[in-house]
Scaffold this motif. Structure first.
Motif, PDB file in Angstrom:
ATOM      1  N   PRO A 190     -15.336  -3.509 -10.425  1.00 29.21           N
ATOM      2  CA  PRO A 190     -14.173  -4.560 -11.052  1.00 29.21           C
ATOM      3  C   PRO A 190     -14.035  -5.788 -10.104  1.00 29.21           C
ATOM      4  CG  PRO A 190     -13.004  -2.546 -10.233  1.00 29.21           C
ATOM      5  CD  PRO A 190     -14.556  -2.535 -10.046  1.00 29.21           C
ATOM      6  N   ALA A 191     -13.502  -6.754 -10.877  1.00 30.90           N
ATOM      7  CA  ALA A 191     -12.937  -7.646  -9.984  1.00 30.90           C
ATOM      8  C   ALA A 191     -11.672  -7.286  -9.221  1.00 30.90           C
ATOM      9  CB  ALA A 191     -12.501  -8.921 -10.987  1.00 30.90           C
ATOM     10  N   GLY A 192     -11.302  -7.968  -7.972  1.00 32.72           N
ATOM     11  CA  GLY A 192     -10.480  -7.276  -7.066  1.00 32.72           C
ATOM     12  C   GLY A 192      -9.053  -7.281  -7.880  1.00 32.72           C
ATOM     13  N   PRO A 193      -8.183  -6.561  -7.684  1.00 36.86           N
ATOM     14  CA  PRO A 193      -6.874  -6.540  -8.058  1.00 36.86           C
ATOM     15  C   PRO A 193      -6.035  -7.894  -7.844  1.00 36.86           C
ATOM     16  CG  PRO A 193      -7.178  -5.246  -6.355  1.00 36.86           C
ATOM     17  CD  PRO A 193      -8.398  -5.625  -6.369  1.00 36.86           C
ATOM     18  N   ALA A 194      -5.148  -7.990  -8.689  1.00 39.43           N
ATOM     19  CA  ALA A 194      -4.320  -9.310  -8.454  1.00 39.43           C
ATOM     20  C   ALA A 194      -3.356  -8.982  -7.299  1.00 39.43           C
ATOM     21  CB  ALA A 194      -3.379  -9.334  -9.749  1.00 39.43           C
TER      22      ALA A 194
ATOM     23  N   GLY B  74       1.202 -10.092  -0.148  1.00 38.25           N
ATOM     24  CA  GLY B  74       0.332  -9.359   0.081  1.00 38.25           C
ATOM     25  C   GLY B  74       0.336  -8.120  -0.500  1.00 38.25           C
ATOM     26  N   LYS B  75       1.056  -7.800  -1.772  1.00 44.97           N
ATOM     27  CA  LYS B  75       0.973  -6.537  -2.281  1.00 44.97           C
ATOM     28  C   LYS B  75       0.093  -6.575  -3.349  1.00 44.97           C
ATOM     29  CE  LYS B  75       4.570  -4.808   0.046  1.00 44.97           C
ATOM     30  NZ  LYS B  75       4.587  -3.712   1.043  1.00 44.97           N
ATOM     31  N   TYR B  76      -0.400  -5.514  -3.982  1.00 36.00           N
ATOM     32  CA  TYR B  76      -1.344  -5.305  -5.015  1.00 36.00           C
ATOM     33  C   TYR B  76      -0.468  -5.154  -6.368  1.00 36.00           C
ATOM     34  CZ  TYR B  76      -4.872  -4.316  -1.518  1.00 36.00           C
ATOM     35  OH  TYR B  76      -5.598  -4.558  -0.513  1.00 36.00           O
ATOM     36  N   LEU B  77      -0.723  -5.826  -7.164  1.00 38.34           N
ATOM     37  CA  LEU B  77      -0.001  -6.059  -8.447  1.00 38.34           C
ATOM     38  C   LEU B  77      -0.579  -5.117  -9.425  1.00 38.34           C
ATOM     39  CD1 LEU B  77       2.560  -7.681  -9.576  1.00 38.34           C
ATOM     40  CD2 LEU B  77       0.937  -9.502 -10.435  1.00 38.34           C
ATOM     41  N   THR B  78       0.011  -4.375 -10.177  1.00 39.68           N
ATOM     42  CA  THR B  78      -0.700  -3.766 -11.109  1.00 39.68           C
ATOM     43  C   THR B  78      -0.236  -4.326 -12.732  1.00 39.68           C
ATOM     44  OG1 THR B  78       1.479  -2.057 -11.570  1.00 39.68           O
ATOM     45  CG2 THR B  78       0.007  -1.562  -9.855  1.00 39.68           C
TER      46      THR B  78
ATOM     47  N   LEU C 256       2.395  -2.777  -5.029  1.00 37.89           N
ATOM     48  CA  LEU C 256       2.056  -1.663  -4.178  1.00 37.89           C
ATOM     49  C   LEU C 256       1.487  -2.051  -2.858  1.00 37.89           C
ATOM     50  CD1 LEU C 256       0.426   0.568  -7.081  1.00 37.89           C
ATOM     51  CD2 LEU C 256       3.028   0.580  -6.075  1.00 37.89           C
ATOM     52  N   SER C 257       1.622  -1.305  -1.904  1.00 37.91           N
ATOM     53  CA  SER C 257       1.171  -1.755  -0.630  1.00 37.91           C
ATOM     54  C   SER C 257      -0.536  -1.423  -0.440  1.00 37.91           C
ATOM     55  CB  SER C 257       1.687  -0.884   0.592  1.00 37.91           C
ATOM     56  OG  SER C 257       3.054  -1.237   0.790  1.00 37.91           O
ATOM     57  N   ALA C 258      -0.882  -0.679  -1.233  1.00 27.63           N
ATOM     58  CA  ALA C 258      -2.425  -0.422  -1.420  1.00 27.63           C
ATOM     59  C   ALA C 258      -2.969  -0.481  -2.719  1.00 27.63           C
ATOM     60  CB  ALA C 258      -2.896   0.987  -0.831  1.00 27.63           C
TER      61      ALA C 258
ATOM     62  N   ARG D 270       7.661   1.285   6.829  1.00 28.25           N
ATOM     63  CA  ARG D 270       7.546   2.478   6.949  1.00 28.25           C
ATOM     64  C   ARG D 270       6.911   3.339   8.188  1.00 28.25           C
ATOM     65  NH1 ARG D 270       6.712   4.240   1.534  1.00 28.25           N
ATOM     66  NH2 ARG D 270       7.426   2.513  -0.029  1.00 28.25           N
ATOM     67  N   THR D 271       7.278   4.801   7.952  1.00 33.56           N
ATOM     68  CA  THR D 271       6.538   5.342   9.323  1.00 33.56           C
ATOM     69  C   THR D 271       5.238   5.687   9.244  1.00 33.56           C
ATOM     70  OG1 THR D 271       7.331   7.397   8.333  1.00 33.56           O
ATOM     71  CG2 THR D 271       9.042   6.345   9.746  1.00 33.56           C
ATOM     72  N   ARG D 272       4.738   5.745   7.849  1.00 29.85           N
ATOM     73  CA  ARG D 272       3.421   6.173   7.563  1.00 29.85           C
ATOM     74  C   ARG D 272       3.042   5.924   6.003  1.00 29.85           C
ATOM     75  NH1 ARG D 272       4.249  12.093   4.744  1.00 29.85           N
ATOM     76  NH2 ARG D 272       4.651  11.088   3.228  1.00 29.85           N
ATOM     77  N   TYR D 273       1.875   5.696   5.896  1.00 24.18           N
ATOM     78  CA  TYR D 273       1.402   5.497   4.493  1.00 24.18           C
ATOM     79  C   TYR D 273       0.251   6.028   4.289  1.00 24.18           C
ATOM     80  CZ  TYR D 273       1.347   2.683   0.142  1.00 24.18           C
ATOM     81  OH  TYR D 273       1.277   2.293  -1.044  1.00 24.18           O
ATOM     82  N   GLY D 274       0.118   6.591   2.814  1.00 29.76           N
ATOM     83  CA  GLY D 274      -0.913   7.362   2.462  1.00 29.76           C
ATOM     84  C   GLY D 274      -0.798   7.501   0.881  1.00 29.76           C
ATOM     85  N   SER D 275      -1.783   8.219   0.279  1.00 26.57           N
ATOM     86  CA  SER D 275      -1.756   8.650  -1.157  1.00 26.57           C
ATOM     87  C   SER D 275      -0.334   8.956  -1.704  1.00 26.57           C
ATOM     88  CB  SER D 275      -2.701   9.643  -1.460  1.00 26.57           C
ATOM     89  OG  SER D 275      -4.053   9.247  -1.176  1.00 26.57           O
ATOM     90  N   PHE D 276       0.303   9.942  -0.914  1.00 27.65           N
ATOM     91  CA  PHE D 276       1.759  10.242  -1.278  1.00 27.65           C
ATOM     92  C   PHE D 276       2.554   8.839  -1.353  1.00 27.65           C
ATOM     93  CE2 PHE D 276       0.138  14.455  -0.277  1.00 27.65           C
ATOM     94  CZ  PHE D 276       0.815  15.508  -1.210  1.00 27.65           C
ATOM     95  N   ASP D 277       2.427   8.233  -0.501  1.00 24.57           N
ATOM     96  CA  ASP D 277       3.384   7.148  -0.314  1.00 24.57           C
ATOM     97  C   ASP D 277       3.194   6.122  -1.362  1.00 24.57           C
ATOM     98  OD1 ASP D 277       4.687   7.848   2.386  1.00 24.57           O
ATOM     99  OD2 ASP D 277       2.593   7.991   2.721  1.00 24.57           O
ATOM    100  N   LEU D 278       1.839   5.967  -1.772  1.00 22.75           N
ATOM    101  CA  LEU D 278       1.709   4.985  -2.865  1.00 22.75           C
ATOM    102  C   LEU D 278       2.025   5.472  -4.088  1.00 22.75           C
ATOM    103  CD1 LEU D 278      -0.513   2.621  -3.739  1.00 22.75           C
ATOM    104  CD2 LEU D 278      -1.875   4.613  -4.523  1.00 22.75           C
ATOM    105  N   LEU D 279       2.163   6.821  -4.427  1.00 19.21           N
ATOM    106  CA  LEU D 279       2.736   7.251  -5.612  1.00 19.21           C
ATOM    107  C   LEU D 279       4.164   7.307  -5.413  1.00 19.21           C
ATOM    108  CD1 LEU D 279       0.677  10.344  -6.726  1.00 19.21           C
ATOM    109  CD2 LEU D 279       0.435   7.917  -7.467  1.00 19.21           C
ATOM    110  N   GLY D 280       4.621   7.341  -4.167  1.00 19.17           N
ATOM    111  CA  GLY D 280       6.420   7.405  -4.030  1.00 19.17           C
ATOM    112  C   GLY D 280       6.605   5.720  -4.445  1.00 19.17           C
ATOM    113  N   GLU D 281       5.872   4.900  -4.041  1.00 20.66           N
ATOM    114  CA  GLU D 281       6.143   3.383  -4.242  1.00 20.66           C
ATOM    115  C   GLU D 281       6.247   3.315  -5.807  1.00 20.66           C
ATOM    116  OE1 GLU D 281       2.780   1.180  -2.208  1.00 20.66           O
ATOM    117  OE2 GLU D 281       4.543   0.029  -1.259  1.00 20.66           O
TER     118      GLU D 281
END
Ligand SMILES: [Zn+2]
Length: 736
Positions: free
Chosen positions: A33-37, A42-46, A52-54, A96-107
């Motif tokens: 796909p074309a890159g996300p907006a 510098g956040k990813y727009l859904t 989101l940060s990722a 944030r102290t860390r970031y990962g799949s859990f944090d993405l859903l947390g966001e």
């Protein structure tokens, strides 16, 4: 005892962690796909408008292949092979102290909840309605001008009470006062040995830095942290109006160091037999020695309770023998725990306790006090202890505050909006398949005899799954919310405590949940023998209805298996199918189990990610979670293979085998899905804290440490002797 000093969220004894259809290979040209907006920040727009940060993108069939590092051999570092490109490119946000799949859903959850709250607010609901309470709570919390204008005045009445305390009875009243810290935590849960009753549990507490090692281990880091801690305490005690705040701060550190010496070692403290000590009220008061314990109980609304479970009581010689505690470990806990803390409560200077109370009171309410206090507390807890450089924006903290006080009110709307009925149906199928897989694994176990197997089967049959959201939601009828953030926090704390103790003496509420629907997590409760999956974790990359089945089995399947696995881990397996803490194992099977789990401890003790290999995972502390992961992925893989065997003849024939997608086989995708779930990056301070406090192994090792025990992973990725993760077949561990 009204407020837990630490981990207020863990109010119960819980361990907190698709369909198969033939899928045609996607057309590769369409898979890019074309890159996300992106936003200006510098956040990813859904498409939904979340920032989101990722990227929230999971590829054509469930895995974002762009995040792999294909220069790494899977057998050398499987986590890097699956997640390496993401890990090298990603920068952890400053707050944030860390970031990962859990944090993405947390966001995602956080922003959705914010939207819900703001919509409620905009409608100007009546303050007496639940909607009105949620809006008022959030508005008062985010009105930092009003908080600034109020200054320290809202805290003054309690500060005055603390400073004028003259006797141990006065201390007892304060420890029992809502919002004021206590050296003990307390909570109501099902009695582990009498599961038709609730009981009040008493737990050690009192450490502002959260762990005994910070006080007792003289590493360079810890000495530095103690300095930063005293700086914060001095600031707080200046605010509290102490004459010599620096001396008072030093006395708090000294007091907490003596409490730290009494604290049980975390690994020993996991032992559910040793931490089940049912004391009569008279015995509880006797344990308190010279301290007026009866007064604390009375003031805490617990005066009528006949029994308590005190978690840390010095084990008897018999208990030491029964639990195989070494002489060294027995010596570590002798005279300590709750008993040791009582002694300090009775004997330490009144002035030290008063300073401890005042500093603790301001610290635990810092978020609803002026910025200078909030900043000082953040400088220690945010920066020194966990490495974040920026405070979270106020709206995010407001969401957290509402979740903590009125969470089920928001959760009801969240569940209606974001948890479609088809998710529930798909999860029911998955859980049923995981259960079948576990039953089949049990049949095949060679280390367990028939008598114990019959009990294990009974336990498996009695597991209760809870999915998405509770049947009924809390309505918070008697909670009054106004325009003072400080008063609201106090009222909510009082309400939650009273709600909790109102359960004592009542029949067990089987519909109760220990997590909110919007929380990205899952848990197992040994007392209830139930596994619980909130709506918010049932999203990609964990659960993805449009993904290939291998992905759902490797991701949420592994998580379901992990939670079932907690029922059969070193501690969870001490309860039976009805949740009763009793030994259902033959001595021989217990010895075999211990041998297998000791081997897993040995494997994890060798993962040493910090200080040039000097700071390692504590394999004993992380054992329950690692057994959960190992058993969970084993169940999930079995369930995946069973799903492929469409004619049910016990063999996956060539025409039943999963299709190859983008050059990857079904088994390869299965293990990669597990790796993708644990994609994460940590700040060093946060990693250090997790290694020390557990109980979870850092994500990288939840991937690498688990897959290397699976023959199927060696076959899928052609892992050979000489590869860094390689284990000879006789060293690979299979427990469940
Ligand atoms: Zn877990």
């Amino acid at each position: 005892m009204k407020r837990l000093m630490l981990g207020a969220a863990s109010l119960a004894l819980i361990t907190a962690c698709a369909h198969h259809k033939d899928v045609a290979a996607p057309e590769l040209a369409d898979a890019k796909p074309a890159g996300p907006a992106m936003t200006a920040e510098g956040k990813y727009l859904t498409p939904e408008g979340l920032e989101l940060s990722a990227p929230d993108e999971w590829g054509a069939w469930g895995i974002n292949l762009g995040f792999r590092n294909t220069d790494v051999k899977p057998g050398d570092d499987f986590n890097a092979y699956v997640n390496g490109a993401w890990i090298s490119a990603f920068e952890i946000p400053a707050d944030r102290t860390r970031y990962g799949s859990f944090d993405l859903l947390g966001e995602k959850s956080e922003q959705r909840v914010r939207k819900i709250i703001e919509e409620l607010s905009a409608a100007s609901p009546d303050a007496a309605t639940l909607e009105g309470k949620i809006a008022a709570y959030y508005n008062a919390y985010t009105n930092t001008d009003a908080i600034e204008a109020a200054g320290i005045a809202p805290a003054e009445p309690i500060l005055t009470q603390i400073k004028s305390a003259a006797t141990r009875e006065d201390l007892a009243v304060l420890f029992a006062t809502n919002g004021v810290p206590s050296p003990f935590g307390g909570f109501v849960d099902i009695d582990s040995k009498q599961t038709d009753q609730y009981i009040f549990y008493v737990n050690q507490g009192g450490l502002g830095m959260g762990d005994r090692d910070y006080y007792l281990v003289d590493s360079e880091k810890n000495i530095e942290l103690r300095g930063a801690y005293v700086t914060m305490l001095t600031m707080l005690l200046t605010e509290a109006g102490f004459d010599d705040p620096a001396a008072a701060a030093a006395s708090v550190l000294e007091l907490e160091t003596s409490i730290a010496k009494a604290h049980w070692d975390r690994a020993i403290g996991r032992n559910r037999n040793l931490t089940y000590n049912k004391l009569s009220k008279a015995e509880m008061i006797a344990l308190g020695g010279a301290f007026p314990t009866a007064k604390v109980l009375e003031e805490s609304g617990l005066g009528a309770q006949e029994f308590f479970v005190v978690r840390q009581v010095t084990p008897t010689a018999e208990e030491i023998a029964e639990n195989g505690l070494s002489a060294e470990d027995a010596a570590k806990v002798a005279g300590g725990g709750v008993e040791g803390i009582f002694r300090i409560m009775a004997e330490a200077p009144m002035d030290s306790w008063k300073a401890w109370l005042a500093a603790g009171y301001l610290r635990s309410n810092a978020d609803v006090l002026p910025k200078r206090i909030d900043d000082a507390v953040f400088a220690f807890y945010g920066t020194a202890l966990t490495g974040t450089t920026e405070q979270r924006p106020r709206w995010r903290r407001g969401v957290t505050a509402v979740e903590g006080s009125l969470g089920e009110g928001v959760g009801k709307v969240y569940a209606e909006r974001y948890f479609p009925a088809e998710n529930k149906a798909a999860m029911d199928d998955l859980v049923a398949n995981l259960r079948k897989a576990m039953a089949s694994n049990l049949d095949e176990l060679t280390w367990m005899g028939d008598t114990t197997k019959a009990e294990a089967r009974d336990k498996l049959a009695k597991f209760t799954p809870k999915i998405g959201y509770p049947e009924k939601f809390e309505t918070y009828d008697s909670l009054v919310v106004g325009d003072s953030a400080f008063a609201n926090a106090a009222a909510a704390g009082e309400w939650a405590y009273n709600d909790m103790i109102s359960k004592l003496g009542q029949p067990i509420d089987k519909t109760e949940w220990g997590m909110l629907p919007q929380t990205v997590n899952a848990y197992y409760s040994p007392n209830r023998n139930e596994i619980v999956f909130p709506a918010a974790i049932l999203q990609p990359p964990f659960f993805n209805l449009s993904a290939d089945p291998a992905i759902n089995y490797g991701a949420i399947g592994g998580v379901i298996g992990h939670e079932i696995g907690h029922g059969f881990d070193d501690q969870g397996s001490k309860s039976d199918g009805d949740g009763v803490l009793r030994n259902w194992w033959t001595p021989e099977d217990e010895a075999n189990f211990r041998e297998l789990t000791d081997a897993l401890v040995g494997q994890y003790n060798k993962f040493c990610p910090l200080d040039d290999g000097q700071t390692c995972i504590n394999g004993r502390l992380a054992l329950g979670e690692n057994i959960g992961d190992l058993g969970g992925l084993s169940m999930a893989h079995k369930a995946y293979r069973l799903s492929l065997d469409t004619n049910g003849d016990g063999v996956v024939s060539a025409d039943e085998e999963a299709p190859v997608l983008d050059g990857l086989t079904g088994d390869q995708r299965f293990f990669m899905a597990w790796g993708q779930v644990w994609r994460a990056k940590y700040r060093e301070e946060a990693l250090r804290r997790q290694l020390q406090q557990g109980p979870h192994s850092p994500p990288e090792f939840r991937v690498n440490g688990i897959v290397r025990n699976f023959d199927e992973w060696y076959e899928a990725f052609d892992v050979q002797p000489g590869d860094a993760l390689y284990l000879p077949p006789e060293e690979r561990i299979r427990i469940w």
